[in-house]
Design a protein around this motif. Structure first.
Motif, PDB file in Angstrom:
ATOM      1  N   UNK A 111      19.696 -31.392   7.199  1.00  0.00           N
ATOM      2  CA  UNK A 111      18.508 -32.217   7.443  1.00  0.00           C
ATOM      3  C   UNK A 111      17.341 -31.780   6.571  1.00  0.00           C
ATOM      4  N   UNK A 112      17.183 -30.486   6.400  1.00  0.00           N
ATOM      5  CA  UNK A 112      16.065 -29.957   5.619  1.00  0.00           C
ATOM      6  C   UNK A 112      16.339 -29.962   4.119  1.00  0.00           C
ATOM      7  N   UNK A 113      17.623 -29.876   3.710  1.00  0.00           N
ATOM      8  CA  UNK A 113      17.939 -29.657   2.296  1.00  0.00           C
ATOM      9  C   UNK A 113      18.408 -30.898   1.553  1.00  0.00           C
ATOM     10  N   UNK A 114      18.964 -31.890   2.254  1.00  0.00           N
ATOM     11  CA  UNK A 114      19.663 -32.990   1.580  1.00  0.00           C
ATOM     12  C   UNK A 114      18.717 -34.098   1.137  1.00  0.00           C
ATOM     13  N   UNK A 115      17.848 -33.810   0.166  1.00  0.00           N
ATOM     14  CA  UNK A 115      17.048 -34.886  -0.416  1.00  0.00           C
ATOM     15  C   UNK A 115      17.780 -35.453  -1.629  1.00  0.00           C
ATOM     16  N   UNK A 116      17.140 -36.350  -2.347  1.00  0.00           N
ATOM     17  CA  UNK A 116      17.805 -37.020  -3.468  1.00  0.00           C
ATOM     18  C   UNK A 116      18.144 -36.064  -4.600  1.00  0.00           C
ATOM     19  N   UNK A 117      17.485 -34.911  -4.670  1.00  0.00           N
ATOM     20  CA  UNK A 117      17.709 -33.966  -5.765  1.00  0.00           C
ATOM     21  C   UNK A 117      18.567 -32.768  -5.349  1.00  0.00           C
ATOM     22  N   UNK A 118      19.057 -32.739  -4.123  1.00  0.00           N
ATOM     23  CA  UNK A 118      19.805 -31.581  -3.638  1.00  0.00           C
ATOM     24  C   UNK A 118      21.154 -31.465  -4.354  1.00  0.00           C
ATOM     25  N   UNK A 119      21.470 -30.265  -4.819  1.00  0.00           N
ATOM     26  CA  UNK A 119      22.758 -30.015  -5.455  1.00  0.00           C
ATOM     27  C   UNK A 119      23.819 -29.769  -4.389  1.00  0.00           C
ATOM     28  N   UNK A 120      25.059 -30.009  -4.755  1.00  0.00           N
ATOM     29  CA  UNK A 120      26.155 -29.843  -3.800  1.00  0.00           C
ATOM     30  C   UNK A 120      26.251 -28.417  -3.281  1.00  0.00           C
ATOM     31  N   UNK A 121      26.045 -27.425  -4.159  1.00  0.00           N
ATOM     32  CA  UNK A 121      26.161 -26.031  -3.753  1.00  0.00           C
ATOM     33  C   UNK A 121      25.093 -25.638  -2.737  1.00  0.00           C
TER      34      UNK A 121
END
Length: 469
Positions: free
Chosen positions: A342-352
């Motif tokens: 929820x906190x990390x998955x923005x449009x620029x978040x990398x898979x790792x």
């Protein structure tokens, strides 16, 4: 493990494998189906929930039919219906035909899955049941592990219709071997509770219909409110009926057993959280990260692989230390994992950046599943396992419908498919809802009894599962 136990466990696991594989490959192919059949977000939801709708509504009926007319007979009948429906899915020319065929699949599954759990629970004594259920879920984990990969390969390399053709050979093999290797058995009731069947069927249908239609028709609409009120009224009538009839399909005294009364809602939260995540995760990798179905399937495999590893271990250890630690602890891990996303998955978040959260959440869910099953079926007498299994599976599917409906509603309120940024906004909001569901389930799971003492003989007249806190 005896030869009879091995055949029952193997064939029940094979049936579960088929249905788990079908669920996962459908999820991975949703984006492809959306483009191919010009489906809306509501239609995509119906592809998933049409299956869950008939499944949840008819689960108790499927378990009751098995107890009355023979568990093996109804198990095979359910396999046949599911296999035929899978062929219908593959041949569907429109989104409406696909949704109808998926509903027929749910009808078959409503007989197969509760009876697979009943067959395993009935043939394994309590001291072996947790391990057996862990192996059952571990074998299902093969489908869960390979499902996203297979779905991605088929959707990208062939056509999405082939994900349903896979069920044809597996279904035929399962039917043939079950008729030859599994002995027939029946439950304690010698007649069918027709009043209970009618009330629970229409009551469950009203509630599930309201959940599914709430987002599209409006939660305050006449349609949704009428369905919800009618469903609740019929379920109340079902409770009253079951308390008075001589041969209830679901004895209300089960809910006086603490393990049954807490294990069921905790498992509701497990599957609400799981299905809410499952519906959007593959779409996130395709819409935001630009992956195809194959790439999305590969990225889901670390999440799904936890079922293959953790479920057998958790099932075995639950026999020794009790179920509460695994159900509550597993939901805590799911809360942490989905909160991270929820906190990390923005449009620029990398898979790792998301990978550790996927592994933590997946491990938590697969820790909780076999322990919750063991807590519920271990709370009743051996001859009542069929009835308890039906209730357990029905609430599990209600959880699946609830989780999908809530996350779709939250997603639609703030997000959409117009751009990666818009989808990402809706996705993180939906994962926030998943986190809240998992946290609520963890609080309930704390009430599951601790390790139970040795089970009293069935002739003692005392219900199993009244363990110490």
């Amino acid at each position: 493990m005896t030869s009879k136990q091995a055949w029952v466990l193997g064939l029940s696991s094979l049936a579960s494998f088929m249905m788990a594989l079908d669920s996962l490959v459908v999820t991975t192919a949703l984006s492809t189906i959306r483009r191919d059949l010009s489906a809306s977000i509501e239609s995509l939801e119906w592809i998933v929930t049409a299956y869950n709708l008939t499944f949840a509504v008819l689960l108790l009926t499927g378990a009751a039919l098995g107890d009355r007319f023979g568990r093996r007979r109804m198990f095979v009948t359910g396999l046949a219906v599911f296999t035929i429906a899978s062929v219908a899915c593959a041949l569907s020319p429109t989104i409406g035909a696909l949704i109808a065929a998926r509903a027929l699949q749910g009808l078959g599954a409503s007989m197969v899955l509760p009876l697979s759990l009943t067959l395993i629970s009935a043939i394994f004594p309590p001291r072996q049941r947790g391990k057996a259920m862990g192996l059952y879920l571990g074998f299902t984990g093969l489908a869960t592990f390979s499902g996203p990969f297979i779905g991605g390969v088929i959707a990208e390399g062939l056509a999405w219709q082939w994900i349903f053709w896979l069920n044809l050979p597996v279904g035929l093999i399962a039917i043939l071997l079950t008729t030859r290797r599994v002995e027939e058995s029946v439950g304690p009731n010698n007649r069918l509770d027709l009043g209970g069947v009618g009330l629970v069927t229409f009551g469950a249908f009203g509630i599930v219909w309201a959940l599914v239609r709430g987002n599209a028709a409006g939660w305050g609409s006449v349609e949704v409110l009428s369905a919800l009120v009618l469903g609740i009224a019929l379920m109340i009538a079902f409770v009253i009926w079951e308390r008075r009839t001589k041969t209830p399909m679901l004895p209300m005294r089960f809910f006086r057993l603490r393990a049954f009364a807490t294990g069921n809602p905790a498992n509701f939260a497990v599957f609400a959280s799981l299905n809410g995540t499952m519906f959007f995760l593959a779409q996130y990798f395709q819409t935001v990260h630009g992956e195809g179905p194959f790439g999305a399937g590969l990225r889901l495999m670390p999440w799904t692989a936890t079922l293959l590893v953790c479920a057998p271990i958790a099932g075995r250890l639950a026999d020794r230390v009790g179920e509460r630690q695994f159900v509550a602890g597993g939901l805590l891990l799911q809360t942490v994992g989905m909160g991270w996303i929820t906190l990390a998955a923005d449009a620029d978040a990398a898979y790792l950046e998301l990978l550790p959260a996927l592994i933590i959440g997946g491990a938590g869910l697969t820790m909780a599943m076999p322990a919750a099953q063991k807590a519920v079926v271990g709370a009743v007498q051996p001859q009542e396992i069929g009835q308890a299994s039906g209730a357990f599976m029905m609430l599990r599917m209600f959880g699946a419908v609830f989780g999908t409906s809530v996350t779709v509603a939250v997603f639609a309120s703030v997000g959409g498919y117009a751009s990666a940024a818009q989808f990402s906004t809706g996705f993180t909001a939906a994962m926030g809802a998943v986190t809240a569901i998992a946290f609520a389930g963890m609080l309930i799971a704390v009430g599951i009894p601790g390790r139970r003492p040795a089970v009293a003989p069935a002739t003692s007249g005392m219900p199993q599962g009244e363990g110490v806190a």
